[in-house]
Design a protein around this motif. Structure first.
Motif, PDB file in Angstrom:
ATOM      1  N   PHE A 272       0.844  -1.184   0.000  1.00  0.00           N
ATOM      2  CA  PHE A 272       0.000   0.000   0.000  1.00  0.00           C
ATOM      3  C   PHE A 272       0.881   1.237   0.000  1.00  0.00           C
ATOM      4  CE2 PHE A 272       0.904  -1.110   4.333  1.00  0.00           C
ATOM      5  CZ  PHE A 272       1.160   0.095   4.963  1.00  0.00           C
ATOM      6  N   ASP A 273       0.267   2.364  -0.263  1.00  0.00           N
ATOM      7  CA  ASP A 273       0.990   3.641  -0.291  1.00  0.00           C
ATOM      8  C   ASP A 273       1.163   4.143   1.147  1.00  0.00           C
ATOM      9  OD1 ASP A 273       1.967   6.162  -0.628  1.00  0.00           O
ATOM     10  OD2 ASP A 273       0.370   6.856  -1.961  1.00  0.00           O
ATOM     11  N   PRO A 274       2.380   4.229   1.662  1.00  0.00           N
ATOM     12  CA  PRO A 274       2.571   4.690   3.052  1.00  0.00           C
ATOM     13  C   PRO A 274       1.952   6.058   3.313  1.00  0.00           C
ATOM     14  CG  PRO A 274       4.606   3.764   2.171  1.00  0.00           C
ATOM     15  CD  PRO A 274       3.657   3.864   1.021  1.00  0.00           C
ATOM     16  N   ALA A 275       1.844   6.875   2.275  1.00  0.00           N
ATOM     17  CA  ALA A 275       1.264   8.206   2.462  1.00  0.00           C
ATOM     18  C   ALA A 275      -0.203   8.133   2.876  1.00  0.00           C
ATOM     19  CB  ALA A 275       1.409   9.018   1.178  1.00  0.00           C
ATOM     20  N   SER A 276      -0.843   6.999   2.606  1.00  0.00           N
ATOM     21  CA  SER A 276      -2.261   6.859   2.955  1.00  0.00           C
ATOM     22  C   SER A 276      -2.487   6.863   4.457  1.00  0.00           C
ATOM     23  CB  SER A 276      -2.822   5.562   2.366  1.00  0.00           C
ATOM     24  OG  SER A 276      -2.837   5.604   0.956  1.00  0.00           O
ATOM     25  N   ARG A 277      -1.445   6.550   5.224  1.00  0.00           N
ATOM     26  CA  ARG A 277      -1.598   6.562   6.678  1.00  0.00           C
ATOM     27  C   ARG A 277      -2.018   7.947   7.181  1.00  0.00           C
ATOM     28  NH1 ARG A 277       0.876   2.139   9.442  1.00  0.00           N
ATOM     29  NH2 ARG A 277       2.269   0.864   8.167  1.00  0.00           N
ATOM     30  N   ALA A 278      -1.657   8.979   6.422  1.00  0.00           N
ATOM     31  CA  ALA A 278      -1.967  10.350   6.834  1.00  0.00           C
ATOM     32  C   ALA A 278      -3.341  10.821   6.338  1.00  0.00           C
ATOM     33  CB  ALA A 278      -0.886  11.311   6.329  1.00  0.00           C
ATOM     34  N   GLU A 279      -4.046   9.966   5.613  1.00  0.00           N
ATOM     35  CA  GLU A 279      -5.361  10.352   5.091  1.00  0.00           C
ATOM     36  C   GLU A 279      -6.310  10.605   6.256  1.00  0.00           C
ATOM     37  OE1 GLU A 279      -8.369  11.096   2.204  1.00  0.00           O
ATOM     38  OE2 GLU A 279      -6.198  10.885   2.000  1.00  0.00           O
ATOM     39  N   PRO A 280      -6.944  11.773   6.311  1.00  0.00           N
ATOM     40  CA  PRO A 280      -7.861  12.054   7.430  1.00  0.00           C
ATOM     41  C   PRO A 280      -9.109  11.181   7.348  1.00  0.00           C
ATOM     42  CG  PRO A 280      -7.946  13.812   5.796  1.00  0.00           C
ATOM     43  CD  PRO A 280      -6.814  12.920   5.388  1.00  0.00           C
ATOM     44  N   ALA A 281      -9.620  10.828   8.493  1.00  0.00           N
ATOM     45  CA  ALA A 281     -10.854  10.040   8.534  1.00  0.00           C
ATOM     46  C   ALA A 281     -12.011  10.888   8.010  1.00  0.00           C
ATOM     47  CB  ALA A 281     -11.130   9.581   9.949  1.00  0.00           C
ATOM     48  N   PRO A 282     -12.875  10.316   7.189  1.00  0.00           N
ATOM     49  CA  PRO A 282     -14.015  11.088   6.685  1.00  0.00           C
ATOM     50  C   PRO A 282     -15.016  11.355   7.809  1.00  0.00           C
ATOM     51  CG  PRO A 282     -14.217   8.788   6.056  1.00  0.00           C
ATOM     52  CD  PRO A 282     -12.865   8.936   6.691  1.00  0.00           C
ATOM     53  N   GLY A 283     -15.777  12.419   7.670  1.00  0.00           N
ATOM     54  CA  GLY A 283     -16.791  12.747   8.672  1.00  0.00           C
ATOM     55  C   GLY A 283     -17.895  11.708   8.699  1.00  0.00           C
ATOM     56  N   GLN A 284     -18.440  11.456   9.862  1.00  0.00           N
ATOM     57  CA  GLN A 284     -19.476  10.437  10.004  1.00  0.00           C
ATOM     58  C   GLN A 284     -20.705  10.749   9.169  1.00  0.00           C
ATOM     59  OE1 GLN A 284     -20.450   9.468  14.028  1.00  0.00           O
ATOM     60  NE2 GLN A 284     -18.361   8.922  14.588  1.00  0.00           N
ATOM     61  N   PHE A 285     -21.076  12.026   9.114  1.00  0.00           N
ATOM     62  CA  PHE A 285     -22.259  12.394   8.340  1.00  0.00           C
ATOM     63  C   PHE A 285     -22.030  12.125   6.853  1.00  0.00           C
ATOM     64  CE2 PHE A 285     -24.674  15.533   5.844  1.00  0.00           C
ATOM     65  CZ  PHE A 285     -25.970  15.185   6.234  1.00  0.00           C
ATOM     66  N   GLY A 286     -20.839  12.490   6.364  1.00  0.00           N
ATOM     67  CA  GLY A 286     -20.531  12.251   4.958  1.00  0.00           C
ATOM     68  C   GLY A 286     -20.496  10.777   4.628  1.00  0.00           C
ATOM     69  N   VAL A 287     -19.936   9.969   5.531  1.00  0.00           N
ATOM     70  CA  VAL A 287     -19.900   8.521   5.321  1.00  0.00           C
ATOM     71  C   VAL A 287     -21.319   7.962   5.279  1.00  0.00           C
ATOM     72  CG1 VAL A 287     -19.278   6.322   6.398  1.00  0.00           C
ATOM     73  CG2 VAL A 287     -17.602   8.172   6.294  1.00  0.00           C
ATOM     74  N   ALA A 288     -22.153   8.408   6.220  1.00  0.00           N
ATOM     75  CA  ALA A 288     -23.526   7.914   6.275  1.00  0.00           C
ATOM     76  C   ALA A 288     -24.299   8.311   5.016  1.00  0.00           C
ATOM     77  CB  ALA A 288     -24.224   8.438   7.523  1.00  0.00           C
ATOM     78  N   LEU A 289     -24.126   9.561   4.582  1.00  0.00           N
ATOM     79  CA  LEU A 289     -24.860  10.044   3.408  1.00  0.00           C
ATOM     80  C   LEU A 289     -24.407   9.326   2.146  1.00  0.00           C
ATOM     81  CD1 LEU A 289     -27.003  12.160   2.706  1.00  0.00           C
ATOM     82  CD2 LEU A 289     -25.144  13.748   2.166  1.00  0.00           C
ATOM     83  N   ARG A 290     -23.095   9.199   1.970  1.00  0.00           N
ATOM     84  CA  ARG A 290     -22.578   8.511   0.797  1.00  0.00           C
ATOM     85  C   ARG A 290     -22.958   7.035   0.820  1.00  0.00           C
ATOM     86  NH1 ARG A 290     -21.793   8.030  -4.393  1.00  0.00           N
ATOM     87  NH2 ARG A 290     -19.954   6.799  -4.953  1.00  0.00           N
ATOM     88  N   GLY A 291     -22.868   6.431   1.999  1.00  0.00           N
ATOM     89  CA  GLY A 291     -23.251   5.029   2.119  1.00  0.00           C
ATOM     90  C   GLY A 291     -24.705   4.803   1.769  1.00  0.00           C
ATOM     91  N   LEU A 292     -25.565   5.720   2.189  1.00  0.00           N
ATOM     92  CA  LEU A 292     -26.987   5.611   1.878  1.00  0.00           C
ATOM     93  C   LEU A 292     -27.230   5.738   0.382  1.00  0.00           C
ATOM     94  CD1 LEU A 292     -29.960   5.454   2.715  1.00  0.00           C
ATOM     95  CD2 LEU A 292     -29.899   7.953   3.072  1.00  0.00           C
ATOM     96  N   ALA A 293     -26.546   6.685  -0.262  1.00  0.00           N
ATOM     97  CA  ALA A 293     -26.724   6.880  -1.699  1.00  0.00           C
ATOM     98  C   ALA A 293     -26.320   5.626  -2.480  1.00  0.00           C
ATOM     99  CB  ALA A 293     -25.906   8.083  -2.168  1.00  0.00           C
ATOM    100  N   VAL A 294     -25.178   5.039  -2.104  1.00  0.00           N
ATOM    101  CA  VAL A 294     -24.731   3.825  -2.783  1.00  0.00           C
ATOM    102  C   VAL A 294     -25.690   2.685  -2.493  1.00  0.00           C
ATOM    103  CG1 VAL A 294     -22.858   2.148  -3.001  1.00  0.00           C
ATOM    104  CG2 VAL A 294     -22.331   4.578  -2.741  1.00  0.00           C
TER     105      VAL A 294
END
Length: 339
Positions: A272-294
């Motif tokens: 994997f790309d080591p730089a991904s470790r620094a990826e910020p966690a997505p907001g819970q609301f955004g995850v929930a909304l995107r998950g619902l759309a999918v």
């Protein structure tokens, strides 16, 4: 029960090739592996307090509404007579009845969620053997985006994958390689005969060539016909789905998966790309909304294409009723589910 006749359980994370491995095992003349109703997944949080009749009743309700109907009728009275005092004792009695109907010497279970119940299984059936099936979490997440099972958002699927690999690794460390055998999906599809022979050695069975032609059997054709999420069950073993995340995930989704799963990926030899470790966690609301759309898009496709769409809705309603009937506040909801 003799050691060579103990059950075989596939553990890990869904969307990792468990239907493939199930059908490969099921093609063996001595092994019967039906599609699982996920009994412990849905019932283990209900406080039965040792009431075997209640456990059998609820398990039989789940089986009646199973999204992949079994070809054999299970005798409730016989299950009650054979069941041990625990929920897994009931499950074991149901699977054993299926095994007898199939004319097999041993049964298998592909409910990957059994990774949460390894100690419980071994307490009741010490000759049980576990196949820890692992797949690149990015490919798991890409598959989950298109499937009606599990969380659709890649970040949530990565959280589940990571937690379940940690449970599987703990089981391997606790019980050792004679009880838990690691199977990498990528190795299984790249060198199927070698890997299937190794699996046969682990479970104490002779290799049978039919295991390499699982897709020609009636059980594989039935599975493939029921849901778009299972369509590949009717295909021969192929490497075509290795690296599916390159088409199925955005760059951001890939980084999100890697940020959650990096440690386990490193241990399990997934680059994997080591730089991904620094990826910020997505907001819970955004995850929930995107998950619902999918999820809505997936459900719309399922409504058009899946033969078992309404059976799945009935199954989910049955699980909801069973949990609501339980005493308030005492139902343990499995990881990744909401109440």
């Amino acid at each position: 029960m003799a050691a060579q006749d103990g059950p075989i359980l596939i553990i890990g994370t869904e969307r990792s090739g468990s239907n493939l491995l199930r059908l490969v095992l099921d093609a063996h003349s001595r092994i019967a592996v039906p599609h699982p109703p996920h009994f412990l997944r849905y019932l283990s949080g209900i406080p039965y307090d040792g009431d075997v009749d209640a456990m059998v009743d609820d398990a039989m309700r789940l089986l009646r509404h199973h999204i992949h109907p079994w070809p054999h009728v299970i005798d409730r009275a016989a299950v009650t007579r054979a069941a041990g005092p625990s929920l897994f004792g009931v499950v074991s009695a149901i699977y054993d009845q299926y095994r007898v109907a199939e004319g097999a010497a041993r049964w298998g279970c592909k409910s990957t969620f059994m990774v949460e119940h390894v100690d419980e299984v071994l307490a009741g059936l010490p000759h049980a053997r576990f196949l820890w099936l692992v797949r690149d979490p990015r490919d798991v997440a890409a598959s989950a985006k298109r499937a009606v099972f599990g969380p659709c958002h890649p970040y949530r699927m990565a959280e589940r994958w990571t937690a379940e690999q940690e449970l599987a690794r703990a089981a391997l460390e606790r019980w050792g390689p004679s009880v838990v055998h690691l199977v990498r999906y990528e190795d299984l599809v790249s060198a199927p005969e070698r890997e299937i022979r190794a699996i046969c050695d682990f479970v104490g069975e002779a290799f049978e060539p039919a295991m390499l032609a699982h897709h020609l059997g009636g059980h594989a054709r039935m599975t493939a016909s029921l849901s778009a999420s299972w369509r590949t069950a009717g295909d021969p073993i192929t490497t075509a789905r290795i690296g599916a995340h390159r088409r199925g995930l955005t760059d951001r989704e890939r980084r999100q998966v890697e940020s959650v799963a990096a440690r386990a990926m490193e241990t399990l030899r997934y680059p994997f790309d080591p730089a991904s470790r620094a990826e910020p966690a997505p907001g819970q609301f955004g995850v929930a909304l995107r998950g619902l759309a999918v999820r809505l898009a997936v459900e719309a496709r399922s409504l058009r294409t899946d033969r078992n769409h309404f059976r799945r809705w009935r199954r989910d309603a049955t699980v909801h009723r069973l949990r609501r009937r339980a005493r308030p506040g005492r139902v343990r909801v499995p990881a990744g589910e909401s109440r």
